[in-house]
Design a protein around this motif. Structure first.
Motif, PDB file in Angstrom:
ATOM      1  N   ARG A  96       0.812  -1.213   0.000  1.00  0.00           N
ATOM      2  CA  ARG A  96       0.000   0.000   0.000  1.00  0.00           C
ATOM      3  C   ARG A  96       0.851   1.271   0.000  1.00  0.00           C
ATOM      4  N   GLY A  97       1.866   1.313   0.795  1.00  0.00           N
ATOM      5  CA  GLY A  97       2.723   2.495   0.887  1.00  0.00           C
ATOM      6  C   GLY A  97       3.416   2.789  -0.438  1.00  0.00           C
TER       7      GLY A  97
ATOM      8  N   ILE B  74       2.455   1.789  -3.424  1.00  0.00           N
ATOM      9  CA  ILE B  74       1.453   2.163  -4.430  1.00  0.00           C
ATOM     10  C   ILE B  74       1.065   3.628  -4.250  1.00  0.00           C
ATOM     11  N   ASN B  75       0.876   4.053  -3.025  1.00  0.00           N
ATOM     12  CA  ASN B  75       0.548   5.458  -2.763  1.00  0.00           C
ATOM     13  C   ASN B  75       1.689   6.387  -3.158  1.00  0.00           C
ATOM     14  N   ASP B  76       2.914   5.966  -2.882  1.00  0.00           N
ATOM     15  CA  ASP B  76       4.073   6.762  -3.296  1.00  0.00           C
ATOM     16  C   ASP B  76       4.135   6.889  -4.813  1.00  0.00           C
TER      17      ASP B  76
ATOM     18  N   ARG C  57       1.554   6.731  -6.907  1.00  0.00           N
ATOM     19  CA  ARG C  57       0.468   7.633  -7.307  1.00  0.00           C
ATOM     20  C   ARG C  57       0.835   9.095  -7.010  1.00  0.00           C
ATOM     21  N   LEU C  58       1.449   9.311  -5.857  1.00  0.00           N
ATOM     22  CA  LEU C  58       1.875  10.667  -5.505  1.00  0.00           C
ATOM     23  C   LEU C  58       2.929  11.171  -6.479  1.00  0.00           C
TER      24      LEU C  58
END
Length: 125
Positions: free
Chosen positions: A6-7, A9-11, A13-14
């Motif tokens: 999750r971390g 993937i969020n990075d 996307r960011l």
């Protein structure tokens, strides 16, 4: 397995959002620079027209001064009128020099902004 990613993937996307923001910032800067270039181009055209008009105006005022001096030598004019015509000629010459100075300054700014124009590299998708 997905819980631990999750971390990252969020990075990811960011990072995509930041890349898009940089693309938009680049487009804004490019557009601003293009607008400045166009502004200085129009300013140069206007100053060139003013310079042409004031050059003709100076020539005409010089003719008036010469004619007034001739009239004075004949006795048909006064020192006051000759002095007035000469003062007007000096005013017009001064204004012409101011316009030429503005023209050269604007030409330098135009060349500066054209020379520092952002290279037209394609923006990656």
């Amino acid at each position: 397995f997905p819980i631990f990613m999750r971390g990252q993937i969020n990075d990811f996307r960011l990072s995509k959002v930041k890349i898009e923001q940089v693309k938009y910032d680049l487009q804004v800067k490019r557009r601003t620079l293009e607008n400045k270039i166009e502004l200085y181009k129009q300013k140069l055209d206007n100053l060139r027209q003013q310079e042409e008009l004031f050059t003709q105006y100076t020539i005409n005022n010089d003719r008036l001064v010469k004619a007034e001096r001739r009239k004075f030598s004949v006795g048909s004019s006064s020192v006051f009128l000759v002095n007035y015509r000469e003062n007007k000629l000096l005013d017009v010459q001064l204004k012409l020099l101011e316009i030429r100075g503005k023209y050269h300054k604007s030409a330098a700014e135009y060349k500066f902004y054209r020379g520092s124009q952002i290279a037209q590299f394609p923006i990656p998708n």
